[in-house]
Design a protein around this motif. Sequence first.
Motif, short mmCIF file in Angstrom:
data_model
loop_
_atom_site.label_atom_id
_atom_site.label_comp_id
_atom_site.label_asym_id
_atom_site.label_seq_id
_atom_site.Cartn_x
_atom_site.Cartn_y
_atom_site.Cartn_z
N GLU A 1 10.75 -29.50 48.21
CA GLU A 1 11.08 -28.39 47.32
C GLU A 1 9.98 -27.35 47.45
N GLY A 2 10.33 -26.07 47.25
CA GLY A 2 9.32 -25.06 47.46
C GLY A 2 9.62 -23.73 46.81
N VAL A 3 8.63 -22.85 46.92
CA VAL A 3 8.75 -21.45 46.49
C VAL A 3 8.38 -20.60 47.71
N THR A 4 9.29 -19.70 48.08
CA THR A 4 9.14 -18.97 49.33
C THR A 4 9.03 -17.47 49.08
N ASN A 5 8.04 -16.86 49.71
CA ASN A 5 7.90 -15.40 49.68
C ASN A 5 8.36 -14.83 51.02
N ILE A 6 9.28 -13.87 50.94
CA ILE A 6 9.70 -13.11 52.12
C ILE A 6 9.16 -11.70 51.96
N GLY A 7 8.35 -11.26 52.91
CA GLY A 7 7.84 -9.89 52.80
C GLY A 7 6.59 -9.66 53.59
N ASN A 8 5.87 -8.62 53.20
CA ASN A 8 4.73 -8.13 53.99
C ASN A 8 3.36 -8.52 53.43
N ARG A 9 3.31 -9.29 52.38
CA ARG A 9 2.05 -9.78 51.78
C ARG A 9 1.07 -8.63 51.55
N PRO A 10 1.46 -7.65 50.74
CA PRO A 10 0.63 -6.44 50.58
C PRO A 10 -0.72 -6.69 49.92
N THR A 11 -0.86 -7.79 49.20
CA THR A 11 -2.13 -8.08 48.53
C THR A 11 -3.28 -8.18 49.52
N THR B 1 -2.56 -16.89 40.70
CA THR B 1 -2.09 -17.12 39.33
C THR B 1 -0.58 -16.92 39.25
N GLN B 2 -0.07 -15.86 39.90
CA GLN B 2 1.36 -15.60 39.88
C GLN B 2 2.12 -16.68 40.63
N ILE B 3 1.56 -17.17 41.73
CA ILE B 3 2.22 -18.24 42.48
C ILE B 3 2.46 -19.44 41.58
N PHE B 4 1.45 -19.80 40.77
CA PHE B 4 1.62 -20.96 39.91
C PHE B 4 2.64 -20.70 38.79
N LYS B 5 2.77 -19.45 38.37
CA LYS B 5 3.84 -19.12 37.42
C LYS B 5 5.21 -19.28 38.09
N ASP B 6 5.29 -18.81 39.34
CA ASP B 6 6.53 -18.98 40.09
C ASP B 6 6.85 -20.46 40.29
N VAL B 7 5.83 -21.24 40.59
CA VAL B 7 6.02 -22.67 40.79
C VAL B 7 6.53 -23.32 39.51
N ALA B 8 5.99 -22.93 38.37
CA ALA B 8 6.43 -23.51 37.10
C ALA B 8 7.92 -23.24 36.87
N ARG B 9 8.36 -22.02 37.18
CA ARG B 9 9.79 -21.70 37.03
C ARG B 9 10.62 -22.54 38.00
N ALA B 10 10.12 -22.68 39.23
CA ALA B 10 10.85 -23.46 40.22
C ALA B 10 10.92 -24.93 39.81
N GLU B 11 9.82 -25.45 39.28
CA GLU B 11 9.80 -26.85 38.84
C GLU B 11 10.86 -27.09 37.78
N ARG B 12 11.04 -26.15 36.85
CA ARG B 12 12.07 -26.31 35.82
C ARG B 12 13.46 -26.30 36.45
N TRP B 13 13.65 -25.43 37.45
CA TRP B 13 14.95 -25.36 38.13
C TRP B 13 15.25 -26.67 38.86
N PHE B 14 14.26 -27.20 39.58
CA PHE B 14 14.46 -28.45 40.30
C PHE B 14 14.67 -29.62 39.34
N ALA B 15 13.98 -29.63 38.22
CA ALA B 15 14.16 -30.69 37.23
C ALA B 15 15.59 -30.68 36.69
N LEU B 16 16.12 -29.48 36.44
CA LEU B 16 17.50 -29.38 35.98
C LEU B 16 18.46 -29.86 37.06
N ARG B 17 18.19 -29.51 38.30
CA ARG B 17 19.05 -29.97 39.40
C ARG B 17 19.06 -31.49 39.48
#
Length: 322
Positions: free
Chosen positions: A240-250, A298-314
């Motif tokens: 399971e994962g969280v994926t960024n598609i883009g140019n990594r402007p940071t 920090t934002q990645i871990f927020k994204d991960v937390a949302r993803a974890e909830r989605w996977f738990a529901l699945r």
Amino acid sequence: MNIYRSLAEVPADLGPTVVTIGNFDGVHCGHQTVIREVIARARALNAKAVLVTLDPHPTRVLRPERKLQLITPTDVKLELLEKTGLDAVLLLPFTREFAATSAKDFCTAVLHDTLHAVEVHEGENFRFGSGAAGDTHSLEALGQTLGFTAKTFAAIESGRTSISSSRIRHAVAEGDMAATRHMLGREFFVDSTPARGRGYGTKYAVPTINLAAYDDLLPAHGVYITDLRIGSGDDAITFEGVTNIGNRPTFGADSFAVETYLLRFHPVDLTEETPLRMAFHKRLRSEQKFADPNALKTQIFKDVARAERWFALRRALSNRAN
């Protein structure tokens, strides 16, 4: 499922057949409806169920400036078609010379002389022959001469719009994975191999993997909930994962990547040839530039937390269904 890559490869005794013709990019729900009927009729008539498609996609030959990105490259399309129960696929090489074939000559050479078709099933928007001059009415008329029956299907609806490959491409390009899934009847996925990243994942203590360059359709830039299958066959492992598609402007100068943070990661054997399959479930947010890499982390871990909830529901829904 047998795959024939030219008329010459088709056995002389293949027929009689029930046939459908088209590009079938995506093998979406509309395609699946036609294919199921082709198979059912073939079984009823003691015939072979055959799908005829073109490679490369005609748009790439006739209008290369459009740079068409496919939902399913040919190898993936064939993989999906094999799961339908078809007896055979005829994969015709498409060239400008082939494009000049008239509708009558196409039906004679392919449907009558080679496949010995008794029925041909098509969607209502079907076009064929030089200049796309042939349509379902032409097909029906030619069938009366050549000995096959033509059956036309109305477009399959999704909400208030009909399902088509072009609408699916638009939904993917918008990052609308729910609409995409509904029209495809499955998750949208891409196949690739690992690419060497720029080391940010390792440096900032997050387990990441980058996909190698991919020339066909990808979702809009942004962050997605995904599954990443590493390897193939019985040895494959899915994270399971969280994926960024883009140019990594940071990190300064734009550098396009498809980069996945892997949940519950453990080491696996990985080379530059290892097959990867990424399935996209849900778009979390658009890509954005952060003040510094720590803010991004920090934002990645927020994204991960949302993803974890989605996977738990699945998982909960899967357990309830079982």
